[in-house]
Motif scaffolding. Structure first.
Motif, PDB file in Angstrom:
ATOM      1  N   THR A  30       0.691  -1.218   0.333  1.00  0.00           N
ATOM      2  CA  THR A  30       0.078  -0.387  -0.155  1.00  0.00           C
ATOM      3  C   THR A  30       0.578   0.848   0.161  1.00  0.00           C
ATOM      4  O   THR A  30       0.314   2.528  -0.655  1.00  0.00           O
ATOM      5  N   LEU A  31       2.032   1.394   0.593  1.00  0.00           N
ATOM      6  CA  LEU A  31       2.705   2.196   0.991  1.00  0.00           C
ATOM      7  C   LEU A  31       3.412   2.462  -0.554  1.00  0.00           C
ATOM      8  O   LEU A  31       3.943   3.877  -1.080  1.00  0.00           O
ATOM      9  N   ASP A  32       3.888   1.305  -1.394  1.00  0.00           N
ATOM     10  CA  ASP A  32       4.417   1.558  -2.945  1.00  0.00           C
ATOM     11  C   ASP A  32       3.567   2.411  -3.657  1.00  0.00           C
ATOM     12  O   ASP A  32       3.756   3.557  -4.071  1.00  0.00           O
ATOM     13  N   GLY A  33       2.073   2.321  -3.306  1.00  0.00           N
ATOM     14  CA  GLY A  33       1.123   2.680  -3.866  1.00  0.00           C
ATOM     15  C   GLY A  33       0.681   4.410  -3.322  1.00  0.00           C
ATOM     16  O   GLY A  33       0.572   4.779  -4.329  1.00  0.00           O
ATOM     17  N   LEU A  34       1.073   4.694  -2.791  1.00  0.00           N
ATOM     18  CA  LEU A  34       0.839   5.676  -2.240  1.00  0.00           C
ATOM     19  C   LEU A  34       1.841   6.776  -2.663  1.00  0.00           C
ATOM     20  O   LEU A  34       2.204   7.906  -2.996  1.00  0.00           O
ATOM     21  N   GLU A  35       3.344   6.224  -1.955  1.00  0.00           N
ATOM     22  CA  GLU A  35       4.526   7.267  -2.850  1.00  0.00           C
ATOM     23  C   GLU A  35       4.374   7.175  -4.713  1.00  0.00           C
ATOM     24  O   GLU A  35       4.588   8.460  -4.903  1.00  0.00           O
ATOM     25  N   ALA A  36       4.073   6.111  -5.375  1.00  0.00           N
ATOM     26  CA  ALA A  36       3.938   6.254  -6.530  1.00  0.00           C
ATOM     27  C   ALA A  36       2.982   7.168  -6.669  1.00  0.00           C
ATOM     28  O   ALA A  36       3.351   7.718  -7.872  1.00  0.00           O
ATOM     29  N   ALA A  37       1.915   7.126  -6.150  1.00  0.00           N
ATOM     30  CA  ALA A  37       0.626   8.713  -6.718  1.00  0.00           C
ATOM     31  C   ALA A  37       1.454  10.071  -6.335  1.00  0.00           C
ATOM     32  O   ALA A  37       1.049  10.674  -7.001  1.00  0.00           O
ATOM     33  N   LEU A  38       2.336   9.719  -5.086  1.00  0.00           N
ATOM     34  CA  LEU A  38       2.706  10.748  -5.171  1.00  0.00           C
ATOM     35  C   LEU A  38       3.225  11.675  -5.997  1.00  0.00           C
ATOM     36  O   LEU A  38       3.595  12.442  -6.216  1.00  0.00           O
ATOM     37  N   ASP A  39       4.812  10.741  -6.359  1.00  0.00           N
ATOM     38  CA  ASP A  39       5.206  10.774  -7.149  1.00  0.00           C
ATOM     39  C   ASP A  39       4.878  11.391  -8.848  1.00  0.00           C
ATOM     40  O   ASP A  39       5.009  12.848  -9.597  1.00  0.00           O
ATOM     41  N   ALA A  40       4.257  10.913  -9.434  1.00  0.00           N
ATOM     42  CA  ALA A  40       3.038  11.008 -10.273  1.00  0.00           C
ATOM     43  C   ALA A  40       2.877  12.148  -9.811  1.00  0.00           C
ATOM     44  O   ALA A  40       2.578  13.339 -11.333  1.00  0.00           O
ATOM     45  N   ALA A  41       1.832  13.386  -8.667  1.00  0.00           N
ATOM     46  CA  ALA A  41       1.445  14.015  -8.642  1.00  0.00           C
ATOM     47  C   ALA A  41       2.100  14.855  -8.552  1.00  0.00           C
ATOM     48  O   ALA A  41       1.766  16.164  -9.446  1.00  0.00           O
ATOM     49  N   GLU A  42       3.688  15.192  -8.382  1.00  0.00           N
ATOM     50  CA  GLU A  42       4.905  16.071  -8.421  1.00  0.00           C
ATOM     51  C   GLU A  42       4.629  16.206  -9.624  1.00  0.00           C
ATOM     52  O   GLU A  42       5.632  17.334  -9.996  1.00  0.00           O
ATOM     53  N   ARG A  43       4.612  15.239 -10.403  1.00  0.00           N
ATOM     54  CA  ARG A  43       5.540  15.587 -12.201  1.00  0.00           C
ATOM     55  C   ARG A  43       4.209  16.369 -12.766  1.00  0.00           C
ATOM     56  O   ARG A  43       4.515  16.366 -14.015  1.00  0.00           O
ATOM     57  N   ASP A  44       2.806  15.848 -12.003  1.00  0.00           N
ATOM     58  CA  ASP A  44       2.092  16.392 -13.170  1.00  0.00           C
ATOM     59  C   ASP A  44       1.784  18.373 -13.345  1.00  0.00           C
ATOM     60  O   ASP A  44       0.950  18.192 -12.326  1.00  0.00           O
ATOM     61  N   ALA A  45       2.227  18.808 -13.447  1.00  0.00           N
ATOM     62  CA  ALA A  45       2.378  20.150 -13.719  1.00  0.00           C
ATOM     63  C   ALA A  45       0.818  21.316 -13.682  1.00  0.00           C
ATOM     64  O   ALA A  45       0.696  21.927 -13.382  1.00  0.00           O
ATOM     65  N   SER A  46       0.048  20.250 -14.168  1.00  0.00           N
ATOM     66  CA  SER A  46      -1.442  20.554 -14.875  1.00  0.00           C
ATOM     67  C   SER A  46      -2.811  20.283 -13.314  1.00  0.00           C
ATOM     68  O   SER A  46      -3.319  20.859 -13.042  1.00  0.00           O
ATOM     69  N   LEU A  47      -1.585  19.710 -12.555  1.00  0.00           N
ATOM     70  CA  LEU A  47      -2.432  20.008 -11.132  1.00  0.00           C
ATOM     71  C   LEU A  47      -2.571  20.391 -10.053  1.00  0.00           C
ATOM     72  O   LEU A  47      -1.264  20.999  -9.677  1.00  0.00           O
ATOM     73  N   SER A  48      -3.679  20.536  -9.471  1.00  0.00           N
ATOM     74  CA  SER A  48      -4.236  21.952  -8.665  1.00  0.00           C
ATOM     75  C   SER A  48      -3.788  21.456  -7.112  1.00  0.00           C
ATOM     76  O   SER A  48      -4.337  22.392  -6.106  1.00  0.00           O
ATOM     77  N   SER A  49      -4.800  20.080  -6.660  1.00  0.00           N
ATOM     78  CA  SER A  49      -4.923  19.505  -5.543  1.00  0.00           C
ATOM     79  C   SER A  49      -5.049  18.273  -5.574  1.00  0.00           C
ATOM     80  O   SER A  49      -4.855  17.731  -6.382  1.00  0.00           O
ATOM     81  N   LEU A  50      -5.270  17.831  -4.346  1.00  0.00           N
ATOM     82  CA  LEU A  50      -4.762  16.168  -3.788  1.00  0.00           C
ATOM     83  C   LEU A  50      -5.928  15.887  -2.976  1.00  0.00           C
ATOM     84  O   LEU A  50      -6.301  16.645  -2.213  1.00  0.00           O
ATOM     85  N   VAL A  51      -6.881  14.279  -3.364  1.00  0.00           N
ATOM     86  CA  VAL A  51      -7.747  14.478  -2.892  1.00  0.00           C
ATOM     87  C   VAL A  51      -7.412  12.456  -2.249  1.00  0.00           C
ATOM     88  O   VAL A  51      -6.807  12.159  -3.060  1.00  0.00           O
ATOM     89  N   ILE A  52      -7.337  12.479  -1.035  1.00  0.00           N
ATOM     90  CA  ILE A  52      -6.993  11.103  -0.300  1.00  0.00           C
ATOM     91  C   ILE A  52      -8.386  11.254   0.999  1.00  0.00           C
ATOM     92  O   ILE A  52      -8.866  11.280   0.952  1.00  0.00           O
ATOM     93  N   THR A  53      -8.725   9.377   0.190  1.00  0.00           N
ATOM     94  CA  THR A  53     -10.376   8.773   0.356  1.00  0.00           C
ATOM     95  C   THR A  53     -10.287   7.347   0.345  1.00  0.00           C
ATOM     96  O   THR A  53      -9.120   6.834   0.424  1.00  0.00           O
ATOM     97  N   GLY A  54     -11.514   6.568   0.964  1.00  0.00           N
ATOM     98  CA  GLY A  54     -10.753   5.701   1.491  1.00  0.00           C
ATOM     99  C   GLY A  54     -12.267   4.644   0.584  1.00  0.00           C
ATOM    100  O   GLY A  54     -13.495   5.197   0.390  1.00  0.00           O
TER     101      GLY A  54
END
Length: 261
Positions: A30-54
């Motif tokens: 799960t932590l692998d997946g969270l780290e990969a998601a944050l990596d992708a978010a930081e690379r994507d200059a088009s994003l303005s925010s993140l939402v984390i949910t379950g």
């Protein structure tokens, strides 16, 4: 196992913990997946925010019970390395220039409580149930609850959660300042969308600098904080053209086009 799914809608990335049968508990995968998601978010200059949910009845209940068995069997080799990694992920999430929103749909405890503490905003379902619970099970918080909770909600309320095992509903979270708002679960997605809409269409450089200043505020004197603000204000105007672009867009009555740096 709890999988991590990501979806981008407009300029918002939603990171979903998807393991309803495990109450969205945490494991190395799960932590692998969270780290990969944050990596992708930081690379994507088009994003303005993140939402984390379950998914399902839980936001996140902390570490997976099966994985905890391996942790207790070998604390130096398994438990401590995982906690270090989780600490590093939460530090990265807190420092990320993208504002993060925890959409707390249900039960959150232990490591799940520590996850929402590292987010910039919390929107809770009225039906949510949130607590620390580490001391209930004879363990010390290991991923930031003891430090982030007092800064978020004050000393006495943090002690009630960490020492006395207090649980909070969604409305209580809002009353304590742990959540920005609490709404019926059916309205959670809409309330989160209203917040992320307000966060959109802003300079990512400006947002990142403001987040850095706000994160620093509890740990420095007023004089030190003001000095840091002046320093970053100066560097911003030397390195980024967004202030001039914002002014020109206002005068010209058009939408601004922010510098991606």
């Amino acid at each position: 196992m709890t999988e991590v799914r990501t979806a981008v809608t407009g300029t918002v990335m939603t990171i979903t913990l998807d393991g309803p049968d495990r109450m969205n508990s945490l494991s190395p995968d799960t932590l692998d997946g969270l780290e990969a998601a944050l990596d992708a978010a930081e690379r994507d200059a088009s994003l303005s925010s993140l939402v984390i949910t379950g998914t399902g009845r839980a936001f996140c209940v902390g570490m997976d019970i099966g994985f905890l068995g391996a942790c207790f069997a070998d604390p130096p080799g398994v438990f401590l390395p995982f906690i270090r990694r989780y600490h590093e992920f939460l530090d990265r999430l807190e420092a990320c220039p993208l504002p993060s929103v925890a959409a707390v749909n249900g039960l959150a405890r232990a490591g799940g409580f520590e996850l929402l503490l590292a987010c910039d905003f919390v929107i809770a379902a009225d039906e949510a149930k949130v607590g620390d619970t580490h001391s209930d099970f004879g363990i010390v918080p290991g991923a930031g609850a003891s430090q982030r909770a007092p800064r978020k909600i004050g000393d006495q309320r943090a002690r009630a959660l960490l020492l006395a095992g207090r649980w909070l509903s969604g409305p209580e979270m809002a009353d304590w300042g742990l959540a920005l708002a609490s709404v019926p679960r059916a309205d959670l997605a809409g309330e989160v969308a209203r917040l992320t809409g307000a966060l959109g269409d802003r300079s990512r450089a400006v947002t990142g600098i403001i987040k850095r200043l706000l994160n620093a505020a509890p740990d420095v004197t007023l004089a030190e904080g003001l000095r840091l603000e002046r320093e970053l204000f100066t560097r911003f105007h030397e390195e980024v053209a967004d202030a001039d672009e914002g002014y020109r867009a206002y005068v010209e009555k058009r939408r601004p086009v922010w510098n991606a740096r």
